[in-house]
Design a protein around this motif. Structure first.
Motif, PDB file in Angstrom:
ATOM      1  N   MET A   1       0.823  -1.217   0.000  1.00  0.00           N
ATOM      2  CA  MET A   1       0.000   0.000   0.000  1.00  0.00           C
ATOM      3  C   MET A   1       0.852   1.259   0.000  1.00  0.00           C
ATOM      4  SD  MET A   1      -3.345  -0.687   2.387  1.00  0.00           S
ATOM      5  CE  MET A   1      -2.444  -1.182   3.838  1.00  0.00           C
ATOM      6  N   PHE A   2       1.868   1.289   0.839  1.00  0.00           N
ATOM      7  CA  PHE A   2       2.667   2.501   0.958  1.00  0.00           C
ATOM      8  C   PHE A   2       3.696   2.639  -0.150  1.00  0.00           C
ATOM      9  CE2 PHE A   2       0.931   2.378   5.244  1.00  0.00           C
ATOM     10  CZ  PHE A   2       0.705   3.714   5.506  1.00  0.00           C
TER      11      PHE A   2
ATOM     12  N   VAL B   1      -4.594   7.919   7.269  1.00  0.00           N
ATOM     13  CA  VAL B   1      -3.879   7.519   6.067  1.00  0.00           C
ATOM     14  C   VAL B   1      -4.148   6.052   5.755  1.00  0.00           C
ATOM     15  CG1 VAL B   1      -1.589   7.124   5.085  1.00  0.00           C
ATOM     16  CG2 VAL B   1      -2.073   9.263   6.300  1.00  0.00           C
ATOM     17  N   LEU B   2      -4.071   5.203   6.775  1.00  0.00           N
ATOM     18  CA  LEU B   2      -4.306   3.772   6.578  1.00  0.00           C
ATOM     19  C   LEU B   2      -5.720   3.528   6.054  1.00  0.00           C
ATOM     20  CD1 LEU B   2      -3.356   0.865   6.863  1.00  0.00           C
ATOM     21  CD2 LEU B   2      -4.160   0.893   9.228  1.00  0.00           C
ATOM     22  N   GLY B   3      -6.707   4.240   6.650  1.00  0.00           N
ATOM     23  CA  GLY B   3      -8.084   4.083   6.201  1.00  0.00           C
ATOM     24  C   GLY B   3      -8.263   4.482   4.755  1.00  0.00           C
TER      25      GLY B   3
ATOM     26  N   MET C   1      -6.838   1.880   2.455  1.00  0.00           N
ATOM     27  CA  MET C   1      -7.591   0.624   2.449  1.00  0.00           C
ATOM     28  C   MET C   1      -8.922   0.771   1.732  1.00  0.00           C
ATOM     29  SD  MET C   1      -6.821  -0.924   6.227  1.00  0.00           S
ATOM     30  CE  MET C   1      -7.666  -2.453   5.858  1.00  0.00           C
ATOM     31  N   GLY C   2      -9.218   1.990   1.215  1.00  0.00           N
ATOM     32  CA  GLY C   2     -10.420   2.182   0.415  1.00  0.00           C
ATOM     33  C   GLY C   2     -11.633   2.608   1.200  1.00  0.00           C
ATOM     34  N   VAL C   3     -11.449   3.091   2.442  1.00  0.00           N
ATOM     35  CA  VAL C   3     -12.588   3.552   3.218  1.00  0.00           C
ATOM     36  C   VAL C   3     -13.103   4.857   2.628  1.00  0.00           C
ATOM     37  CG1 VAL C   3     -13.342   4.337   5.480  1.00  0.00           C
ATOM     38  CG2 VAL C   3     -11.761   2.443   5.283  1.00  0.00           C
TER      39      VAL C   3
END
Length: 548
Positions: free
Chosen positions: A105-106, A158-160, A163-165
């Motif tokens: 992802m990153f 950032v993580l959300g 992840m496509g939130v």
């Protein structure tokens, strides 16, 4: 001279003037290319250490390990052992991150663009220190888990986002916004899992006042743009396209960092029938999206709408081109179906555009010339061209069947002659040729039926002699084949024909045959019915009913 340049390069390197150091070392190599590197001097252990470090920095861990291990075979030095341990640890750490999916992802090249396009993470990028952290992770994704566990809530945002939130309706897939007809809203994805708890690190410094003011200004502009988009969507649903276009235009002017405003505007222009303007708007969306490294799904949507606009204009070639571009960016069933439809329509249009009865006649005549010259392969080619130019002319199929017959391509010949009869059921020459093909295939019963069908349609008796000769030939072959058959053997052979078996299992036909055994005249009476006559003739040809 080379050593002097090397000394100067070392001084520049120590002073962190790396560009100057590279220039000096390069000049030294040009003068003395044998000055050590591992290719020139495989026993130079320091060279392996530097190679391993370089490969480690490039995250080519397996190659780095191989370089360190090769160096240790030359010299067991602490530097090589330390480098090997560090690269092995890094590889293991990255493997752990990969298991969590963080590294992938990153490492996304569109990372910053995705965060800038999200309302919750865009404001965090206004903090220079936070933006630097993101860039560090992008360059070295193995830092992701460490920074996520540092307690900074912005990293959770950032993580959300990655992840496509769907934070505030951004980054929707193709067709999922509120605009064009037939597009359904995307389901809300599940919330991101909580970050693993580890020892907290000190939070980064708060942004400066000047940065905070800029953050607020951007947030305000983004909020205004989002409101304008909402107004545009409502207007679109009511088919108030002028109001919708004005709202989406305002959204883009207020916050030109989200190309969905442009693709929505293009959807309005499409509904208004202004396809050229819709195409231009989507092309701008693609250009701007590339510049800001927008999500590839949004770029795919723009390409897809360009394709749909060209399709509506009747430019199927361009439509196919842009549908393919859309699928290259992001594959969706909707665009794939549109591509298939456009390809089918274009193939049909090309076929119709190719039709020309005059050129068909020319090609058929050329085929006749080749046929008479004995060049049957060329004849097939010319007759095929005649069929393409005018597939409604049965003569092209019948002539090609004759050429196939000469080439002993019997299945192809039979297929063509059947197509000729399908187009023109009373085409006597086609029925005669079918009988000839079936005779060559030794299917004498069906050959006899074909020649009898030719006789039925030869009302002017122009082909009577040819038909009679062919029928006599077939009857003789049948007599030779069945001359020694018993009644039981004849029945067994005939019943292998599905049509004969169906007739024999028909209760009505069974009753007629029973009557005929006691009263032959009854059979003549039943044959006055065309359907019964055809079935009885089938049984006669098969040898089940014997006339003599």
């Amino acid at each position: 001279m080379a050593d002097a340049l090397k000394d100067q390069g070392n001084k520049a390197f120590a002073a962190k003037d790396y560009d100057k150091a590279i220039e000096l070392f390069t000049q030294g190599i040009a003068i003395d290319p044998k000055n050590h590197c591992v290719a020139v001097n495989p026993s130079w252990s320091k060279g392996y250490a530097r190679k391993g470090a370089a490969l480690h920095g490039a995250r080519r861990y397996d190659d780095a390990i191989a370089a360190y291990e090769a160096g240790l075979k030359v010299e067991d030095s602490p530097a090589l052992r330390k480098g090997l341990k560090e690269v092995q640890d890094a590889k293991a750490h990255d493997a752990e991150d990969d298991n969590l999916g963080l590294g992938k992802m990153f490492a996304d090249r569109n990372l910053l663009a995705k965060l800038a396009a999200n309302p919750r993470t865009a404001k965090h990028l206004a903090d220079p220190s936070f933006a630097r952290q993101i860039q560090m992770i992008q360059q070295n994704p193995k830092l992701a888990s460490q920074l996520l566990s540092g307690g900074d809530p912005r990293m959770i945002d950032v993580l959300g986002a990655l992840m496509g939130v769907d934070m505030q309706g951004f980054s929707r897939p193709e067709g999922s916004d509120d605009l064009p007809e037939g597009y359904a809203k995307a389901e809300e994805p599940a919330a991101p899992p909580p970050a693993p708890k580890k020892a907290k690190t000190p939070p980064p410094p708060e942004p400066a006042a000047e940065d905070q003011d800029m953050d607020d200004e951007d947030a305000k502009a983004q909020k205004e743009a989002t409101e304008a988009k909402k107004i545009g969507s409502e207007a679109y649903k009511k088919r108030d396209f002028e109001a919708a276009a004005a709202a989406f235009s305002k959204a883009w002017e207020t916050w030109p960092k989200d190309i969905t405003f442009l693709t929505n505007l293009a959807a309005v222009q499409f509904e208004q029938g202004d396809y050229d303007t819709a195409i231009a708007t989507c092309e701008k969306a693609v250009e701007e999206g590339r510049e800001m490294r927008a999500d590839y799904k949004l770029v795919a949507k723009a390409y897809g709408r360009i394709g749909t606009s060209y399709s509506r204009k009747g430019d199927l070639e361009s439509a196919i081109k842009f549908y393919q571009k859309s699928l290259t960016e992001h594959r969706t069933a909707d665009v794939l179906n549109k591509l298939h439809d456009a390809e089918k329509q274009k193939a049909d249009a090309d076929r119709k555009a190719y039709l020309d009865p005059e050129k068909s006649a020319e090609a058929r005549e050329q085929g006749n010339v080749s046929f008479k010259a004995g060049d049957f392969a060329s004849a097939v080619k010319s007759y095929s061209e005649a069929i393409k130019r005018d597939p409604s002319d049965a003569r092209g199929y019948n002539n090609r069947a004759a050429a196939y017959l000469k080439l002993v391509a019997l299945p192809e010949a039979l297929k063509d002659v059947n197509e000729a009869i399908k187009i023109d059921p009373v085409f006597v020459k086609a029925h005669i040729r079918k009988a000839h093909i079936l005779f060559t295939m030794r299917d004498y019963t069906k050959a006899l039926e074909a020649i009898q069908e030719a006789a039925v349609h030869d009302t002017d008796r122009k082909n009577a002699n040819e038909i009679q000769q062919q029928e006599n030939k077939i009857q003789h072959a049948i007599y030779s084949q069945r001359g020694t058959e018993t009644q039981e053997e004849t029945l067994e052979r005939a019943m292998r024909d599905p049509e004969v078996a169906q007739i024999m299992n028909d209760p009505i036909m069974q009753s007629i045959l029973e009557q005929a055994q006691g009263n032959p005249q009854a059979l003549q009476d039943h044959m006055k019915n065309p359907m019964i006559r055809q079935k009885i003739q089938k049984l006669v040809n098969a040898g089940i009913i014997r006339t003599r």
